[in-house]
Design a protein around this motif. Sequence first.
Motif, mmCIF file in Angstrom:
data_model
loop_
_atom_site.group_PDB
_atom_site.id
_atom_site.type_symbol
_atom_site.label_atom_id
_atom_site.label_comp_id
_atom_site.label_asym_id
_atom_site.label_seq_id
_atom_site.Cartn_x
_atom_site.Cartn_y
_atom_site.Cartn_z
ATOM 1 N N GLU A 1 -12.670 3.548 8.744
ATOM 2 C CA GLU A 1 -12.086 3.464 7.403
ATOM 3 C C GLU A 1 -10.576 3.349 7.483
ATOM 4 O O GLU A 1 -9.939 3.799 8.449
ATOM 5 C CB GLU A 1 -12.464 4.699 6.575
ATOM 6 N N LEU A 2 -10.012 2.747 6.443
ATOM 7 C CA LEU A 2 -8.561 2.647 6.296
ATOM 8 C C LEU A 2 -8.088 3.893 5.560
ATOM 9 O O LEU A 2 -8.363 4.056 4.377
ATOM 10 C CB LEU A 2 -8.194 1.376 5.521
ATOM 11 N N ARG A 3 -7.370 4.770 6.249
ATOM 12 C CA ARG A 3 -6.987 6.050 5.677
ATOM 13 C C ARG A 3 -5.517 6.120 5.282
ATOM 14 O O ARG A 3 -5.167 6.856 4.367
ATOM 15 C CB ARG A 3 -7.300 7.176 6.666
ATOM 16 N N THR A 4 -4.660 5.410 5.961
ATOM 17 C CA THR A 4 -3.228 5.481 5.689
ATOM 18 C C THR A 4 -2.690 4.100 5.343
ATOM 19 O O THR A 4 -3.367 3.073 5.531
ATOM 20 C CB THR A 4 -2.470 6.042 6.906
ATOM 21 N N VAL A 5 -1.461 4.096 4.851
ATOM 22 C CA VAL A 5 -0.810 2.818 4.517
ATOM 23 C C VAL A 5 -0.589 1.994 5.777
ATOM 24 O O VAL A 5 -0.714 0.758 5.764
ATOM 25 C CB VAL A 5 0.517 3.086 3.788
ATOM 26 N N GLU A 6 -0.286 2.681 6.879
ATOM 27 C CA GLU A 6 -0.077 1.963 8.132
ATOM 28 C C GLU A 6 -1.345 1.263 8.593
ATOM 29 O O GLU A 6 -1.281 0.153 9.150
ATOM 30 C CB GLU A 6 0.429 2.928 9.205
ATOM 31 N N ASP A 7 -2.504 1.905 8.366
ATOM 32 C CA ASP A 7 -3.764 1.247 8.720
ATOM 33 C C ASP A 7 -3.947 -0.040 7.935
ATOM 34 O O ASP A 7 -4.418 -1.057 8.482
ATOM 35 C CB ASP A 7 -4.939 2.193 8.441
ATOM 36 N N VAL A 8 -3.577 -0.024 6.655
ATOM 37 C CA VAL A 8 -3.714 -1.221 5.829
ATOM 38 C C VAL A 8 -2.726 -2.292 6.278
ATOM 39 O O VAL A 8 -3.064 -3.481 6.356
ATOM 40 C CB VAL A 8 -3.513 -0.864 4.347
ATOM 41 N N LYS A 9 -1.512 -1.885 6.569
ATOM 42 C CA LYS A 9 -0.500 -2.875 6.988
ATOM 43 C C LYS A 9 -0.878 -3.568 8.289
ATOM 44 O O LYS A 9 -0.548 -4.746 8.492
ATOM 45 C CB LYS A 9 0.848 -2.184 7.146
ATOM 46 N N ASN A 10 -1.596 -2.857 9.163
ATOM 47 C CA ASN A 10 -1.921 -3.413 10.477
ATOM 48 C C ASN A 10 -3.269 -4.128 10.510
ATOM 49 O O ASN A 10 -3.771 -4.439 11.596
ATOM 50 C CB ASN A 10 -1.914 -2.290 11.518
ATOM 51 N N VAL A 11 -3.867 -4.367 9.334
ATOM 52 C CA VAL A 11 -5.086 -5.177 9.288
ATOM 53 C C VAL A 11 -4.761 -6.600 9.726
ATOM 54 O O VAL A 11 -3.784 -7.210 9.262
ATOM 55 C CB VAL A 11 -5.691 -5.162 7.873
ATOM 56 N N ILE A 12 -5.588 -7.123 10.614
ATOM 57 C CA ILE A 12 -5.347 -8.453 11.178
ATOM 58 C C ILE A 12 -6.115 -9.501 10.379
ATOM 59 O O ILE A 12 -7.300 -9.340 10.087
ATOM 60 C CB ILE A 12 -5.767 -8.492 12.661
ATOM 61 N N ILE A 13 -5.429 -10.579 10.028
ATOM 62 C CA ILE A 13 -6.018 -11.700 9.280
ATOM 63 C C ILE A 13 -5.881 -12.950 10.123
ATOM 64 O O ILE A 13 -4.781 -13.271 10.618
ATOM 65 C CB ILE A 13 -5.318 -11.885 7.926
#
Length: 377
Positions: free
Chosen positions: A214-226
């Motif tokens: 799961e994405l728990r922090t803002v940093e996790d969301v920012k580091n999502v790879i597209i």
Amino acid sequence: SKYQRAGKVIRPDIKIPEITVYVNHPNTSALDLEKSIVAPMRNRLMQLPGLDDIQSESRDNSAVIKLTFDYGTNIDYAFIEANDKIDAAMSELPREVRRPRIIKASATDIPVFLLNLSYKNQQACSGSKNFGELSEFAETVIRRRLEQLPSVAFADISGTVKSELFIIPDESKMQSQGIEIKDITDALAANNISVSGIHVREGQLQYNLIFRNELRTVEDVKNVIINSSGRPMYLWQLAQTGIRQQMQQGLYLSQGQEAICLALIKSSDARIDVMRDEVSELIGQMQEAYPEIAFETSQDQSFLLSYTINNLRDNLIQGCFLAILVMFLFIRDYRSPLLIAISLPVTLVISLLFLYFFNISINIVSLSGLILGVGMM
């Protein structure tokens, strides 16, 4: 004494055929909560006799199951059976799941008083960020400490502000890389997966497995790879991401200042005066621990209880005195008023003894009936 035990209720306890189940499981999405916890409990509770309707609402980290029974159903027995069904469902759930709170609806379920929280320094609360911190603190710390008191059933909180995650894409960068909004949503969904309800049996032992990515922090969301035409890019390169306050749907004011309100509802078997003392002691401790926060109570129902009982007591004494005086003025014989002066208190004591032995609560209706009986005698 039995008269002092009247502090439990002001009016007769009217049974409302409703039972509410509060489920709390942190760090769980609404979908997983519905599948793994709420659905098994709801299936068990649907077997209750006299059940007219059942409704459930699942949110992230919490859920509510509302049971409505046919009128005439013994809600006390239904409450016991509902607890049995919940216990049976708990045996099928993971060990870390906490037992839900089960509350019966009653006409006495009005807040005993309101606890208002605000910053003593108004400038400290001027920013939405600071008030958001106060909201989170009231939700996670103060509310839980209040609900740990034996006399408090639960604390209904209002006036808080919630935080939300925002993602604002840069359309020019997305167009240059050939990326669409759907690519971002698919990448977020692929990186926010939680799989539960997997049972593994090893010999005589059975294990419940939950896989979480799961994405728990803002940093996790920012580091999502597209993926952009085979070239990976981070989300922070394509969009602005952060935490902000949600748009407020309402506002609670105390003394003209924005505040947070905690409506305290007592347990069904608790006395109002005991609850008042327990909450007052806890407020004193929190005032010393958090001097920057102002704790203020309002709409205190315990004052209404004390005023009502004192008023009824005064009416009872006045009724006895006037009855004796009128008898003396008309009969002009001291023996009859003296007989009344002795018989009235004895009759009241015997009446209270019957109420005590039959476990009948003393409230406004029963006390008014006693006063009326004194007048008729």
